[in-house]
Design a protein around this motif. Structure first.
Motif, mmCIF file in Angstrom:
data_model
loop_
_atom_site.group_PDB
_atom_site.id
_atom_site.type_symbol
_atom_site.label_atom_id
_atom_site.label_comp_id
_atom_site.label_asym_id
_atom_site.label_seq_id
_atom_site.Cartn_x
_atom_site.Cartn_y
_atom_site.Cartn_z
ATOM 1 N N VAL A 193 -41.276 -28.053 10.366
ATOM 2 C CA VAL A 193 -40.465 -29.181 9.873
ATOM 3 C C VAL A 193 -39.364 -29.470 10.896
ATOM 4 O O VAL A 193 -38.597 -28.578 11.250
ATOM 5 C CB VAL A 193 -39.863 -28.831 8.494
ATOM 6 C CG1 VAL A 193 -38.905 -29.917 8.035
ATOM 7 C CG2 VAL A 193 -40.972 -28.633 7.460
ATOM 8 N N ASP A 194 -39.311 -30.712 11.362
ATOM 9 C CA ASP A 194 -38.399 -31.054 12.454
ATOM 10 C C ASP A 194 -37.169 -31.843 12.019
ATOM 11 O O ASP A 194 -37.171 -32.534 10.991
ATOM 12 C CB ASP A 194 -39.154 -31.885 13.507
ATOM 13 C CG ASP A 194 -40.059 -31.014 14.371
ATOM 14 O OD1 ASP A 194 -40.291 -29.845 13.996
ATOM 15 O OD2 ASP A 194 -40.528 -31.510 15.410
ATOM 16 N N ASP A 195 -36.152 -31.734 12.861
ATOM 17 C CA ASP A 195 -34.952 -32.577 12.906
ATOM 18 C C ASP A 195 -33.804 -32.154 11.984
ATOM 19 O O ASP A 195 -32.699 -32.000 12.416
ATOM 20 C CB ASP A 195 -35.272 -34.066 12.682
ATOM 21 C CG ASP A 195 -36.210 -34.635 13.744
ATOM 22 O OD1 ASP A 195 -36.496 -33.935 14.737
ATOM 23 O OD2 ASP A 195 -36.679 -35.769 13.577
ATOM 24 N N PHE A 196 -34.035 -32.079 10.668
ATOM 25 C CA PHE A 196 -32.962 -31.733 9.717
ATOM 26 C C PHE A 196 -31.841 -32.764 9.702
ATOM 27 O O PHE A 196 -30.663 -32.433 9.686
ATOM 28 C CB PHE A 196 -32.428 -30.305 9.980
ATOM 29 C CG PHE A 196 -33.382 -29.234 9.509
ATOM 30 C CD1 PHE A 196 -34.592 -29.029 10.154
ATOM 31 C CD2 PHE A 196 -33.079 -28.455 8.405
ATOM 32 C CE1 PHE A 196 -35.495 -28.061 9.715
ATOM 33 C CE2 PHE A 196 -33.970 -27.479 7.952
ATOM 34 C CZ PHE A 196 -35.178 -27.288 8.611
ATOM 35 N N ASN B 21 -35.317 -24.301 18.205
ATOM 36 C CA ASN B 21 -34.440 -25.226 18.932
ATOM 37 C C ASN B 21 -35.144 -26.568 19.171
ATOM 38 O O ASN B 21 -36.259 -26.615 19.693
ATOM 39 C CB ASN B 21 -34.082 -24.551 20.269
ATOM 40 C CG ASN B 21 -33.029 -25.296 21.061
ATOM 41 O OD1 ASN B 21 -32.928 -26.517 20.995
ATOM 42 N ND2 ASN B 21 -32.258 -24.544 21.841
ATOM 43 N N HIS B 22 -34.477 -27.650 18.790
ATOM 44 C CA HIS B 22 -35.052 -29.004 18.966
ATOM 45 C C HIS B 22 -34.000 -29.912 19.628
ATOM 46 O O HIS B 22 -33.953 -31.101 19.353
ATOM 47 C CB HIS B 22 -35.461 -29.531 17.589
ATOM 48 C CG HIS B 22 -36.397 -30.712 17.589
ATOM 49 N ND1 HIS B 22 -37.452 -30.862 18.463
ATOM 50 C CD2 HIS B 22 -36.434 -31.809 16.785
ATOM 51 C CE1 HIS B 22 -38.090 -32.002 18.190
ATOM 52 N NE2 HIS B 22 -37.482 -32.605 17.187
ATOM 53 N N THR B 23 -33.201 -29.284 20.509
ATOM 54 C CA THR B 23 -32.124 -29.921 21.301
ATOM 55 C C THR B 23 -30.914 -30.350 20.448
ATOM 56 O O THR B 23 -30.998 -30.447 19.232
ATOM 57 C CB THR B 23 -32.579 -31.176 22.118
ATOM 58 O OG1 THR B 23 -32.797 -32.276 21.232
ATOM 59 C CG2 THR B 23 -33.800 -30.891 22.952
ATOM 60 N N ASN C 70 -29.320 -33.415 21.045
ATOM 61 C CA ASN C 70 -29.272 -34.884 20.877
ATOM 62 C C ASN C 70 -30.602 -35.583 20.619
ATOM 63 O O ASN C 70 -30.634 -36.795 20.465
ATOM 64 C CB ASN C 70 -28.621 -35.507 22.120
ATOM 65 C CG ASN C 70 -27.119 -35.347 22.083
ATOM 66 O OD1 ASN C 70 -26.467 -35.823 21.162
ATOM 67 N ND2 ASN C 70 -26.564 -34.634 23.061
ATOM 68 N N HIS C 71 -31.684 -34.843 20.600
ATOM 69 C CA HIS C 71 -33.003 -35.445 20.373
ATOM 70 C C HIS C 71 -33.329 -36.535 21.390
ATOM 71 O O HIS C 71 -33.862 -37.597 21.066
ATOM 72 C CB HIS C 71 -33.110 -36.014 18.942
ATOM 73 C CG HIS C 71 -34.517 -35.991 18.401
ATOM 74 N ND1 HIS C 71 -35.408 -37.021 18.614
ATOM 75 C CD2 HIS C 71 -35.194 -35.074 17.672
ATOM 76 C CE1 HIS C 71 -36.557 -36.726 18.019
ATOM 77 N NE2 HIS C 71 -36.449 -35.549 17.449
ATOM 78 N N TRP C 72 -32.979 -36.257 22.661
ATOM 79 C CA TRP C 72 -33.348 -37.195 23.720
ATOM 80 C C TRP C 72 -34.821 -37.052 24.039
ATOM 81 O O TRP C 72 -35.407 -35.981 23.882
ATOM 82 C CB TRP C 72 -32.565 -36.869 25.002
ATOM 83 C CG TRP C 72 -31.110 -37.182 24.936
ATOM 84 C CD1 TRP C 72 -30.499 -38.198 24.257
ATOM 85 C CD2 TRP C 72 -30.051 -36.459 25.606
ATOM 86 N NE1 TRP C 72 -29.146 -38.153 24.473
ATOM 87 C CE2 TRP C 72 -28.845 -37.111 25.287
ATOM 88 C CE3 TRP C 72 -30.023 -35.349 26.470
ATOM 89 C CZ2 TRP C 72 -27.617 -36.678 25.784
ATOM 90 C CZ3 TRP C 72 -28.801 -34.922 26.967
ATOM 91 C CH2 TRP C 72 -27.608 -35.576 26.622
ATOM 92 N N LEU D 163 -44.278 -31.861 10.468
ATOM 93 C CA LEU D 163 -43.664 -32.706 9.440
ATOM 94 C C LEU D 163 -42.179 -32.841 9.773
ATOM 95 O O LEU D 163 -41.694 -32.198 10.699
ATOM 96 C CB LEU D 163 -43.822 -32.065 8.050
ATOM 97 C CG LEU D 163 -45.249 -31.862 7.532
ATOM 98 C CD1 LEU D 163 -45.216 -31.149 6.178
ATOM 99 C CD2 LEU D 163 -45.992 -33.191 7.391
ATOM 100 N N HIS D 164 -41.478 -33.640 9.012
ATOM 101 C CA HIS D 164 -40.040 -33.806 9.219
ATOM 102 C C HIS D 164 -39.282 -33.503 7.929
ATOM 103 O O HIS D 164 -39.862 -33.554 6.841
ATOM 104 C CB HIS D 164 -39.733 -35.217 9.719
ATOM 105 C CG HIS D 164 -40.290 -35.476 11.091
ATOM 106 N ND1 HIS D 164 -41.606 -35.837 11.292
ATOM 107 C CD2 HIS D 164 -39.725 -35.353 12.320
ATOM 108 C CE1 HIS D 164 -41.815 -35.951 12.601
ATOM 109 N NE2 HIS D 164 -40.700 -35.668 13.241
ATOM 110 N N HIS D 165 -38.002 -33.214 8.086
ATOM 111 C CA HIS D 165 -37.162 -32.959 6.909
ATOM 112 C C HIS D 165 -36.811 -34.316 6.301
ATOM 113 O O HIS D 165 -35.793 -34.916 6.641
ATOM 114 C CB HIS D 165 -35.899 -32.189 7.313
ATOM 115 C CG HIS D 165 -35.235 -31.508 6.149
ATOM 116 N ND1 HIS D 165 -34.670 -32.215 5.118
ATOM 117 C CD2 HIS D 165 -35.082 -30.202 5.843
ATOM 118 C CE1 HIS D 165 -34.174 -31.354 4.230
ATOM 119 N NE2 HIS D 165 -34.406 -30.127 4.649
HETATM 120 ZN ZN LIG Z 1 -37.870 -34.496 16.356
#
Ligand SMILES: [Zn+2]
Length: 298
Positions: free
Chosen positions: A27-30, A88-90, A92-94, A217-219
């Motif tokens: 699950v990404d981003d949060f 870890n997904h950075t 700033n999500h660049w 998937l994403h949060h």
């Molecule tokens: Zn992402």
């Protein structure tokens, strides 16, 4: 007659896969800023409840700029205390393709500093948009940086467009339009199953065997609403749902491909490297789902 009967048994035996396909949830981003459809922390609780019900641990790849919101901090804490891996997904999500290696690696370290306090943080890195560099030099600079800093690549094997289904649902809710959630659920399940079968087949075609899959998937609202049904669906289809940490131990995840631009699903990338002509680029995007969703009024 007996021969026919034996032949039938043999055919059934041959067509039954010896080992069930296996899939884990990532699950990404949060990004917990949206209140649409469900309060953010209720969304988080629903996602965690579905994982608990199916007795699996997921991996959450956190973009740390979202931790400026205390709700996101709370959510990641709950993930960690429930034993789910934090990756870890950075900061700033660049998109790496738009940045220099120096800017991008600094962004990874900035995220690491914020994630270190969480007990289940692991040095596993997922590229935003699955874009790993558009030149050979940039690709290899980042690969060396990750390796030198003890990171493994948190590859996705089953890429999908849950974010797009979620976006369309949220837009309708925002406008106050009435929505038929059952229809969204059906489309969502069908889409994820379609992509799961696709990447499983592509793995078998490319590597001669299936792999332990990691679904992206994403949060978001659709994960909160439909994850339980999704996990049920996998089991009904004969797939086994497994822990993300277990999936990432599959040796396929330590592989990398030589493609430029680098990135996409690891299965896609390895197939591309082998010259598979059937692949589309980008592998997944909203454009592939738009017409069907328009037609269904979703
Ligand atoms: Zn992402």
């Amino acid at each position: 007659m007996l021969q026919l009967f034996l032949l039938a048994i043999f055919v059934v035996f041959l067509s039954t896969p010896a080992v069930a396909s296996q899939v884990s949830i990532t699950v990404d981003d949060f990004n917990l800023s949206s209140e649409i459809g469900m309060e953010p922390l209720k969304r988080n609780a629903a996602i965690l409840a579905a994982l608990k019900k199916h007795k699996i641990k997921a991996a959450g790849f956190v973009t740390t700029k979202y931790l400026n919101d205390s709700k996101a901090v709370e959510a990641v804490k709950e993930w960690s205390s429930s034993g789910h891996v934090i990756g870890n997904h950075t900061e700033n999500h660049w998109k790496y393709n738009d940045k220099t290696p120096a800017e991008f690696s600094a962004d990874i370290i900035a995220a690491e500093n914020k994630l270190k306090p969480f007990a289940t943080f692991k040095k596993i890195f997922r590229f935003p948009y699955l874009k790993e560099g558009e030149t050979l030099e940039k690709r290899d600079t980042l690969r060396s940086f990750l390796k030198n800093n003890g990171y493994s690549n948190g590859h996705v094997s089953i890429d999908a467009s849950d974010w797009y289904i979620n976006m369309r649902l949220v837009e309708k809710l925002k406008k106050g339009e009435s929505v038929n959630l059952e229809k969204y659920k059906n489309f969502y399940l069908k889409h994820i199953w379609d992509r799961s079968e696709y990447y499983s087949k592509l793995a078998r075609k490319t590597l001669n065997h299936d792999i332990k899959h990691t679904l992206l998937l994403h949060h978001n609202l659709t994960t909160a609403l439909f994850l339980d049904d999704l996990l049920k669906m996998y089991q009904e289809k004969g797939w086994k749902v497994i822990d993300a940490e277990n999936a990432f131990m599959d040796p396929t995840y330590s592989r990398s491909s030589d493609n430029i631009p680098a990135g996409e699903s690891i299965v896609w990338a390895l197939a591309k490297q082998m010259g598979d002509k059937s692949l589309r680029y980008p592998a997944e995007d909203s454009v592939y789902e738009k017409d069907e969703m328009d037609k269904l009024g979703l």
